[in-house]
Write an enzyme that holds these catalytic residues in place. Structure first.
Site, mmCIF file in Angstrom:
data_model
loop_
_atom_site.group_PDB
_atom_site.id
_atom_site.type_symbol
_atom_site.label_atom_id
_atom_site.label_comp_id
_atom_site.label_asym_id
_atom_site.label_seq_id
_atom_site.Cartn_x
_atom_site.Cartn_y
_atom_site.Cartn_z
ATOM 1 N N HIS A 74 10.804 6.057 -16.555
ATOM 2 C CA HIS A 74 10.335 5.374 -15.359
ATOM 3 C C HIS A 74 11.559 4.994 -14.540
ATOM 4 O O HIS A 74 12.645 4.841 -15.085
ATOM 5 C CB HIS A 74 9.452 4.164 -15.679
ATOM 6 C CG HIS A 74 10.015 3.209 -16.688
ATOM 7 N ND1 HIS A 74 10.961 2.242 -16.358
ATOM 8 C CD2 HIS A 74 9.772 3.067 -18.008
ATOM 9 C CE1 HIS A 74 11.257 1.532 -17.440
ATOM 10 N NE2 HIS A 74 10.564 2.020 -18.461
ATOM 11 N N HIS A 127 12.821 -5.117 -18.356
ATOM 12 C CA HIS A 127 13.320 -6.197 -19.208
ATOM 13 C C HIS A 127 13.721 -7.409 -18.375
ATOM 14 O O HIS A 127 13.429 -8.554 -18.732
ATOM 15 C CB HIS A 127 14.517 -5.717 -20.028
ATOM 16 C CG HIS A 127 14.156 -5.066 -21.322
ATOM 17 N ND1 HIS A 127 13.675 -3.773 -21.411
ATOM 18 C CD2 HIS A 127 14.215 -5.517 -22.608
ATOM 19 C CE1 HIS A 127 13.454 -3.469 -22.678
ATOM 20 N NE2 HIS A 127 13.762 -4.510 -23.432
#
Length: 539
Positions: free
Chosen positions: A422, A429
């Site tokens: 992606h 995160h």
């Protein structure tokens, strides 16, 4: 009159609802007959107030100004799409994407047609990572399309060149203990080299990057104390056991995707031909390789779940001073203003944050990963291409060192498969960590000093007492979120600017807290917290 007795005019309404639903209602406890419920509201009043609270929260989100969604313009600037994410699609020998495949990718994203996603040509067995999450709606907090971000660096900018140099230096210093940054020749040189870039945006002291600021975050608390947050070191109370935070670490010196064939195979979505070798004893996190592996194997809100449990273990003295139960003589918080709410809101914020990150990744930015940029550097320096990479990168001392060690100019990766499939901006995160850390800063006392702080030993096999400035909950949560975000840079899969996801996640958490502000019965003046830019707010 008993509050559960049917109210005037409702009998006809109930009969109509029975007929419409074509079902036999044998017991409508909220409307018929006697019941045992007590409280300040009748069932209809409660139903209507619940509706009003939800409707008002929805209207508040709806009526916020619609933001713009700017991007860096690289997609339109480069016909060969060198500035954009193309991993897992087919590429030519230069690593340039098959334009027909890329156009099919864009058509699917533009239409949102699930069938079109099934027709995107791939270059190997690796699949794209959930692009349709970009369209998901949620029933809590802001809509993912209702939040914006700053424009990321362009492919040819000095800003991007500085970030790429930082990733190269992070790869070369993965095995240097954080406690040795001020004495190791490589980290000293890395700091000096990054200081020469005209638009490097990492933290600095007196205008220069130093070993103490190297690879650290920009938020308050990041430069205080050890590189690693206490929330990576403290034991985690977990039900009837305690989790010691020692983790499996890769062996030193093992990097991946440093040969061109291996790199191209991975860009095409091929499977890696090697795997990580682990050092048998478990370690406390002591260097970039350890930290990079932690964010390779964690689940979405794992770190912040642990941080919440650690903070709960400190008892009421660590709770936010605005918690309405701190002064109560007869009650404690639990479902509201207690552990059940804190833990659930951390998980809730993480998913909503990831939805917003995925919208930006796929439907707005589509920024290439550092490993792809490394292929462009390799092809430029071997004469195969002449991409418009900023000259500052080629003047850096890091590239000769990379070539001397690996024989190519490719970015050495900590993971055999390289980055996920992606786009890079923003980091998932970072966005999740930013949302969760903001929740914890709202629930806990940011000024609470963490007792008995520690730092990992050089070999990572023990913890040593830390002596230095006090480490507060607020500062260490900021550092923890930055550790999680920048750890992905240290592994080679993200850019420093991708950590702008921290602020995106922060916005999400603030709006979730705002949506819930009228749901409490307690006398409560509002959540207070310090944002990542240092400003204090009340929600």
């Amino acid at each position: 009159m008993d509050k559960c007795i049917i109210e005037k005019g409702d009998e006809k309404k109930i009969k109509e609802e029975k007929k419409a639903n074509k079902r036999k209602v044998t017991n409508m406890n909220s409307n018929l007959g006697k019941c045992c419920e007590i409280g300040p509201l009748t069932p209809l009043q409660r139903r209507d107030e619940a509706f009003d609270i939800r409707e008002n929260a929805t209207k508040f989100e709806r009526d916020l100004p619609l933001p713009g969604h700017p991007c860096n313009g690289d997609e339109n600037l480069f016909p060969n799409k060198i500035g954009n994410f193309t991993k897992a699609l087919p590429h030519n020998e230069l690593g340039e994407v098959d334009i027909n495949a890329y156009n099919a990718f864009i058509r699917a994203l533009t239409t949102g047609n699930p069938d079109m996603f099934e027709n995107i040509p791939l270059g190997g067995p690796t699949k794209l990572a959930n692009p349709q999450a970009s369209y998901a709606y949620d029933l809590t907090g802001p809509d993912s399309h209702h939040l914006t971000m700053m424009i990321p660096p362009t492919f040819s900018s000095a800003w991007r060149a500085g970030e790429m140099a930082e990733d190269y230096w992070a790869a070369l210093t993965r095995d240097v203990p954080f406690t040795h940054y001020d004495t190791n020749p490589l980290t000293i040189e890395a700091a000096a080299d990054l200081s020469k870039f005209s638009d490097f945006r990492g933290p600095k002291q007196d205008g220069v990057v130093t070993p103490n600021t190297l690879f650290r975050g920009n938020t308050p608390g990041n430069l205080v104390g050890p590189y690693i947050s206490q929330f990576f070191y403290k034991n985690i109370p977990y039900g009837n056991r305690t989790v010691e935070q020692r983790y499996y670490s890769p062996i030193a010196g093992e990097d991946f995707m440093v040969t061109y064939d291996e790199w191209l195979n991975i860009q095409n979505g091929g499977l890696p031909n090697s795997s990580i070798t682990f050092d048998p004893p478990r370690h406390y996190i002591r260097n970039g390789r350890d930290l990079g592996q932690w964010v390779h194997a964690d689940f979405t809100y794992q770190g912040m779940l642990g941080a919440c449990l650690i903070l709960l273990g400190y008892g009421s003295k660590a709770l936010d001073p605005q918690n309405p139960y701190l002064d109560s003589k007869t009650q404690n918080g639990f479902i509201t203003f207690g552990s059940a709410q804190f833990l659930e809101f951390v998980a809730k914020a993480s998913r909503v944050a990831l939805e917003a990150a995925w919208f930006q990744k796929f439907l707005v930015q589509r920024v290439l990963r550092p490993e792809a940029f490394g292929g462009c550097v390799q092809n430029n320096l071997t004469g195969a291409t002449n991409y418009p990479i900023n000259q500052e990168l080629f003047e850096s001392s890091v590239l000769p060192k990379v070539f001397a060690k690996y024989g190519t100019y490719l970015l050495p990766m900590a993971y055999p498969e390289g980055s996920p499939t992606h786009p890079s901006y923003p980091a998932g995160h970072a966005t999740s960590a930013g949302a969760c850390a903001t929740m914890l800063k709202a629930f806990f006392n940011e000024s609470f000093v963490i007792p008995d702080p520690v730092v990992a030993s050089e070999d990572g096999l023990s913890l040593l007492p830390y002596t230095g400035p006090s480490l507060t909950v607020g500062g260490e949560l900021n550092k923890f979120a930055s550790n999680i975000a920048i750890a992905r840079d240290l592994a080679g899969v993200h850019w420093r600017s991708d950590a702008n996801g921290l602020e995106l996640g922060e916005s999400i958490a603030i709006q979730i807290l705002h949506d819930y502000k009228n749901t409490y019965n307690e006398n409560f003046s509002g959540f207070t917290l310090t944002k990542f830019d240092g400003t204090k707010i009340i929600i």
